[in-house]
Design an enzyme around this catalytic site. Structure first.
Site, PDB file in Angstrom:
ATOM      1  N   GLY A  53     -15.352  35.273 122.414  1.00 47.60           N
ATOM      2  CA  GLY A  53     -15.267  33.819 122.269  1.00 47.60           C
ATOM      3  C   GLY A  53     -14.652  33.162 123.488  1.00 47.60           C
ATOM      4  CG  ASP A  87     -19.617  38.748 126.780  1.00 47.15           C
ATOM      5  OD1 ASP A  87     -19.898  39.963 126.810  1.00 47.15           O
ATOM      6  OD2 ASP A  87     -18.785  38.231 127.533  1.00 47.15           O
ATOM      7  CG  ASN A  88     -20.941  37.396 130.815  1.00 43.30           C
ATOM      8  OD1 ASN A  88     -20.426  36.455 130.224  1.00 43.30           O
ATOM      9  ND2 ASN A  88     -20.244  38.267 131.519  1.00 43.30           N
TER      10      ASN A  88
HETATM   11  P1  AMP Z   1     -15.946  36.659 131.350  1.00 44.28           P
HETATM   12  O1  AMP Z   1     -15.630  37.953 132.046  1.00 44.28           O
HETATM   13  O2  AMP Z   1     -15.501  35.439 132.111  1.00 44.28           O
HETATM   14  O3  AMP Z   1     -17.361  36.570 130.896  1.00 44.28           O
HETATM   15  O4  AMP Z   1     -15.028  36.648 130.042  1.00 44.28           O
HETATM   16  C1  AMP Z   1     -15.073  37.638 129.044  1.00 44.28           C
HETATM   17  C2  AMP Z   1     -14.139  37.262 127.925  1.00 44.28           C
HETATM   18  O5  AMP Z   1     -12.778  37.239 128.378  1.00 44.28           O
HETATM   19  C3  AMP Z   1     -14.384  35.876 127.329  1.00 44.28           C
HETATM   20  O6  AMP Z   1     -14.091  35.944 125.964  1.00 44.28           O
HETATM   21  C4  AMP Z   1     -13.377  35.017 128.058  1.00 44.28           C
HETATM   22  O7  AMP Z   1     -13.064  33.851 127.348  1.00 44.28           O
HETATM   23  C5  AMP Z   1     -12.202  35.962 128.167  1.00 44.28           C
HETATM   24  N1  AMP Z   1     -11.318  35.625 129.299  1.00 44.28           N
HETATM   25  C6  AMP Z   1     -11.534  35.842 130.613  1.00 44.28           C
HETATM   26  N2  AMP Z   1     -10.502  35.409 131.359  1.00 44.28           N
HETATM   27  C7  AMP Z   1      -9.591  34.878 130.492  1.00 44.28           C
HETATM   28  C8  AMP Z   1      -8.308  34.271 130.631  1.00 44.28           C
HETATM   29  N3  AMP Z   1      -7.735  34.112 131.825  1.00 44.28           N
HETATM   30  N4  AMP Z   1      -7.683  33.860 129.506  1.00 44.28           N
HETATM   31  C9  AMP Z   1      -8.229  34.031 128.288  1.00 44.28           C
HETATM   32  N5  AMP Z   1      -9.439  34.600 128.096  1.00 44.28           N
HETATM   33  C10 AMP Z   1     -10.115  35.033 129.180  1.00 44.28           C
HETATM   34 MG    MG Z   2     -18.540  35.390 130.031  1.00 45.82          MG
END
Ligand code: AMP
Ligand code: MG
Length: 491
Positions: free
Chosen positions: A91, A252-253
């Protein structure tokens, strides 16, 4: 404010249709927001006055601190397979959906924030984002769009003037990005953790939004799955054709809309090699350049699993139908990829020798360590009868000349003038892609307060097919002292 400058109003079909798929939430208050960039073209498409976005109200809006009519801000829930392991509850841990705007073309677009503070989905994270990675999303997204590749796009990036802890303290930022939707394969996986009925409601919402032609079809869920597969086959073929490596193709991406999303550890390849990996945590090469079509299929199989109860009442029959569909992905991808390769090589018609030409060209590039972008771009000069540029890329130019013979024979069958063929090739083989070392240099300057190198880079990337004198540095591969360059997740 005049009527024409009034910002657009928001709608919320996601929140209306899918009450169990989000948490209502508000962005953290940013005391001193400074607008770093506003994307004029996206702003106008959405009906925003760019100068309003650059002002005080705009800055507050872009960090989620100014509510516009109709806005109901939510953190979206989704699940995801990350590097193969399933997390049932990811999420928006540092993101929020502000709502949807109908753009000036009548298209519904999500307006979404990244770096807007902790939410119920944050787990251990701080909910924040740094200036460098958020500007990177802006740069790469705009470059992709200019290359004609479907992508989410930044509306703006705002500095928060706070320092956030990473390996070192970094300046914080909020990205405001626009997407056809934020529905992901992981959204379906999340719905599936609740009930079949949740999956059905999500599928109906996705169909209404992305494939409204299917609403009345009896086979709409299977047809929808085919649509998603087709969009992904086309998207991944686009990526492959310009040497793009997403780097973190977790479920999720991967979008349902077929847009590229989440520019984390992504990069454009310099030297052609299918095993190229950029993410520092991708030790197995799961998301390597050459593995992307395979991973797309794997992710789509996860989507198909969630749709099984909707495809057929009989479980075995449903599995049979879905398996047959997913087994068709390699052929779909191949067709899309061959279409792009044909155009890159100046060929218009399918010929029996072409598949061999495509693969042997890439093998040649790999074994002679040729820069993918520059090698492809130099082909048009060869068609114009000038080989210097291509030969300069090779230690042994004869190797190219040997490859070129059957290719030029195939082109000779084309009645068009060779200059016309070459011009058509230049319209699909970019001269400029966002090269890592140049992007990173521009981002380092921007993080330190100097936005000029970023501005110059954007000028180049917004016209990737138009080669211009004086921009030679932007077309040079990464210097050898940058070798081993990697970007990092969790930014
Ligand atoms: P991502 O790698 O950006 O696609 O993120 C994968 C998951 O990690 C998602 O659920 C993001 O919301 C969460 N996420 C990534 N960085 C952060 C952060 N600094 N704080 C909280 N959640 C994060
Ligand atoms: Mg993501």
């Amino acid at each position: 404010m005049s009527d024409s400058a009034r910002p657009p109003s928001f709608e919320n079909t996601f929140a209306r249709d899918l009450p169990d798929m989000f948490e209502p939430w508000s962005a953290v208050v940013v005391e001193r927001p400074t607008v770093l960039v506003v994307n004029d073209s996206v702003a106008r498409e959405l009906g925003f006055d760019p100068s309003w976005l650059r002002g005080d109200e705009g800055a507050r809006f872009l960090v989620g601190n100014l509510e516009l009519p109709g806005m109901h801000t939510v953190a979206q829930g989704y699940a995801g397979h990350q590097f193969g392991g399933f997390s049932p509850r990811l999420g928006d841990g540092r993101a929020l959906l502000l709502g949807e705007v109908i753009d000036t073309n009548g298209v519904r677009r999500d307006v979404h924030l990244k770096g807007s503070g902790r939410t119920r989905y944050s787990r251990g994270g701080d909910g924040k984002a740094a200036v460098g990675p958020m500007l990177r999303e802006y740069v790469i997204g705009e470059a992709m769009n200019a290359l004609g590749i479907p992508t989410t796009r930044a509306l703006g990036v705002v500095a928060t003037n706070e320092l956030i802890p990473r390996d070192e303290m970094l300046p914080g930022a909020v990205l405001c990005r626009v997407a056809l939707s934020h529905l992901r394969v992981g959204s379906f996986q999340y719905a599936a953790t609740m009930s079949n009925d949740h999956v059905r409601r999500l599928a109906d919402h996705a169909i209404a939004r992305h494939d409204p032609e299917l609403i009345d079809s009896d086979d709409r869920y299977l047809a929808f799955f085919h649509r998603v597969m087709n969009r992904q086959a086309s998207l991944i073929a686009n990526w492959m054709s310009v040497g793009f490596i997403h780097g973190v193709m977790n479920t999720d991406n991967m979008t349902i809309s077929g847009e590229t999303i989440d520019y984390g550890p992504c990069a454009f390849m310099d030297t052609y090699s299918p095993t190229t990996v950029f993410s520092s945590i991708d030790h197995q090469g799961r998301y390597a350049y050459g593995n992307q079509p395979h991973i797309a299929q794997w992710n789509l199989a996860r989507l198909a699993e969630t749709l099984l109860p909707l495809i057929h009442d009989d479980k075995d029959e449903s599995i049979r139908i879905a398996t047959e569909a997913i087994n068709g992905f390699p052929a779909l991808f191949e067709r899309e990829w061959e279409r792009r390769m044909r155009a890159k090589l100046g060929l218009t018609e399918q010929s029996p020798v072409e598949a061999n030409l495509f693969h042997s060209l890439l093998t040649l590039f790999e074994s002679h360590r040729i820069d993918h972008t520059n090698g492809m771009r130099a082909l048009s000069d060869v068609v114009r009868g000038r080989r210097e540029r291509m030969h300069a890329l090779f230690d042994m130019p004869l190797a190219f000349d040997t490859w070129a013979r059957p290719w030029l024979d195939a082109l000779n069958l084309d009645p068009r003038d060779s200059n016309d063929i070459a011009d058509a090739m230049d319209a699909v083989n970019p001269a400029y892609v966002p090269r890592n070392h140049i992007v990173e240099t521009a981002l380092a300057a921007a993080s330190a307060g100097d936005l000029a190198p970023l501005g110059s880079l954007m000028e180049v990337l917004l016209h990737p097919f138009h080669e211009r004198a004086g921009l030679e540095d932007y077309a040079r591969p990464m210097p050898s002292d940058w070798e081993g360059y990697q970007t990092f997740c969790g930014t």
